[in-house]
Design an enzyme around this catalytic site. Structure first.
Site, PDB file in Angstrom:
ATOM      1  N   HIS A 127       0.005   0.442  -0.169  1.00 37.00           N
ATOM      2  CA  HIS A 127       1.468   0.409  -0.511  1.00 37.00           C
ATOM      3  C   HIS A 127       2.170  -0.932  -0.682  1.00 37.00           C
ATOM      4  CE1 HIS A 127       0.934   4.727   0.248  1.00 37.00           C
ATOM      5  NE2 HIS A 127       0.468   4.538   1.476  1.00 37.00           N
ATOM      6  N   ASP A 153       1.954  -5.366  10.398  1.00 30.62           N
ATOM      7  CA  ASP A 153       3.362  -5.543  10.229  1.00 30.62           C
ATOM      8  C   ASP A 153       3.589  -4.092  10.667  1.00 30.62           C
ATOM      9  OD1 ASP A 153       5.943  -6.244  10.001  1.00 30.62           O
ATOM     10  OD2 ASP A 153       5.916  -6.174   7.926  1.00 30.62           O
ATOM     11  N   GLY A 166       8.407  -2.612   7.309  1.00 29.41           N
ATOM     12  CA  GLY A 166       7.132  -2.447   8.111  1.00 29.41           C
ATOM     13  C   GLY A 166       6.086  -1.645   7.545  1.00 29.41           C
TER      14      GLY A 166
END
Length: 376
Positions: free
Chosen positions: A245, A269, A304
Site C-alpha cells: 500500500h 511503521d 502508519g
C-alpha cells in the site's frame, strides 16, 4: 539443545543442513553438518533466521508509545515478539515537548520488559516541515534544537538511537553533527528538501531515509529531491514499508536495485491497530480508520501501517524482488546496522542471544525463539 533445518541464515551465507547448539540462552555452536545429530529439534525443510529487528514501531495490540503508559509498552513487547520481532525501537510521534519528555522517560524506565527487546528509541519528529507532514501534527513542528535532544536523551536514560528531521530546516547540519556526537543516528523524512539539501545533511552525518518515497519530495529528472538522494547517496540506509500500500512493488524494486539489499531496511511503521480488528483508532492526535489492510486519516492519507514485519519479508520474496536470504537480512541485520545495534541483534553467531525465527517453505512464521526459549 540442538535445533536444525534445511536452511540457516548466517551473516554472509545460507548454511544448508546445519544445526545450532543453544546453551543458557546463547548460541554455543554452529554445526556445519547435522546428519549425525540424533537428539535435536528438526524443522526439516524450514528456514532458521535471526529474529526480526524493527527500527520503526509506533504501537501494536491497541497501544501506542505516545500513550506514555508502562503497561501498554509491556503489552507491545509481549505481543510483537509473537510475530517474530525480537528487537525493536519504540517510536514516538511529533508532539509537545512535555509529551515527548514523558514518553521517552516511560520507555527508558521500562526498557527491560518481557518479550521483544527494546534496543533504543526512535524519535520521529518534531523537527519536520508541513508539505509532507503525513500523520504528524504540524502544530508542534519546530526547527532542530540540540538542547531538546540532549534533554530527551537524559530523560530516556541514554537509549535514544535515532531521530528523524527535515534537512531543509535551519541549523540542520550543526544539529546532525551534535546528534552524532551523543550517539544518535539522524534520519531524514517528512521533508520537501532538495537533493542538495538532503546531501548536505548526509555529508554532515545523517544516514537513514525514513519510509522511502512516503513523506518526502519525489524524484523528478531535473529535481532529484529526497527520493533521488535516498536512491543514490553513498553510505546511507533506506527504510521501506513493504505492505503493498505504501510503496508499489516495482518502486520497492527500484530502491533495492539502486541501493543493494545490504542498505535497505524493511520496517513496519506499525501503529496501535497492528494485530487488532478493523475499526477506529488514534495515531497521536488524529483519528484513524483501519480497513482493507490500511490505516488512514479522514483525509485518506496513510497513517502508519498495520504491517507485520514477517509479512513484509514474505511480500518482497513473493513479489520476486528479493531472495529469501536478502529479504531476511533486510528485516534483521540491515536495520540493526542502520542504528548501530548489530553488536547485540540481527544475526546468528556464536555467543549471541538465541533470538530466532523459523519460517516454513511458504515463508510463514513457524516458530520464535527468544533467548533460546520457544515461544511459538
Amino acid at each position: 539443545m540442538f535445533i536444525k533445518s534445511k536452511y540457516i541464515v548466517l551473516e554472509d551465507r545460507v548454511l544448508e543442513n546445519g544445526a545450532l547448539e543453544i546453551e543458557n540462552g546463547k548460541i554455543k555452536n554452529i554445526i556445519e553438518n547435522s546428519s549425525n545429530l540424533k537428539d535435536c529439534i528438526d524443522y526439516k525443510n524450514s528456514i532458521i533466521a535471526p529474529g526480526f529487528v524493527d527500527t520503526h514501531v509506533h504501537g501494536f495490540s491497541g497501544h501506542d508509545i505516545m500513550d506514555k503508559d508502562a503497561e501498554g509498552l509491556k503489552i507491545i513487547c509481549e505481543d510483537i515478539v509473537k510475530i517474530g520481532v525480537t528487537s525493536f525501537l519504540p517510536t514516538t510521534l511529533t508532539s509537545s515537548t512535555e509529551n515527548l519528555n514523558q514518553a521517552v522517560k516511560v520507555v527508558g524506565e521500562n526498557k527491560n520488559c518481557n518479550g521483544a527487546k527494546i534496543r533504543g528509541i526512535f524519535l520521529e519528529g518534531p523537527f519536520f516541515t508541513i508539505k509532507h507532514k503525513g500523520a504528524q501534527n504540524p502544530s508542534y513542528f519546530s526547527e532542530p534544537n540540540i538542547d531538546k535532544l540532549k534533554k530527551w536523551q537524559e530523560l530516556s536514560g541514554g537509549i535514544i538511537k535515532k531521530i528523524a528531521i527535515a534537512p531543509e530546516l535551519n541549523g540542520t547540519e550543526e544539529f546532525v553533527k551534535e546528534a552524532r556526537k551523543i550517539g544518535v543516528y539522524v534520519a531524514l523524512g517528512h521533508s520537501d528538501a532538495t537533493y542538495e539539501e538532503a546531501k548536505a545533511a548526509v555529508d554532515a552525518g545523517a544516514s537513514i531515509f525514513v519510509h522511502t518515497y512516503n513523506g518526502m519530495s519525489p524524484l523528478h529528472h531535473r529535481k532529484p529531491g529526497m527520493v533521488g538522494a535516498a536512491l543514490t547517496l553513498k553510505d546511507v540506509y533506506a527504510e521501506l514499508i513493504c505492505d503493498g500500500h505504501h510503496v508499489h512493488p516495482a518502486a520497492a524494486d527500484v530502491v533495492m536495485k539502486c541501493r543493494g539489499y545490504d542498505s535497505v531496511a524493511l520496517i513496519t511503521d506499525c501503529m496501535m491497530a497492528g494485530g487488532m480488528p478493523e475499526g477506529d483508532y488514534k495515531l497521536g492526535d488524529f483519528d484513524v480508520k483501519v480497513a482493507d489492510g490500511t490505516a488512514r486519516l479522514e483525509s485518506g492519507s496513510l497513517a502508519g501501517s498495520i504491517l507485520r514485519l514477517k509479512d513484509g519479508v514474505k511480500n518482497v520474496i513473493n513479489w520476486g524482488i528479493a531472495s529469501p536470504f536478502e529479504a531476511l537480512q533486510m528485516a534483521s541485520l540491515v536495520p540493526a546496522k542502520s542504528v548501530g545495534i548489530d553488536d547485540v541483534c540481527g544475526k546468528i553467531d556464536i555467543d549471541r542471544d538465541a533470538d530466532l525465527v523459523v519460517l516454513d517453505s511458504n515463508y510463514d512464521l513457524e516458530a520464535v525463539y527468544l533467548d533460546g526459549n520457544l515461544l511459538k
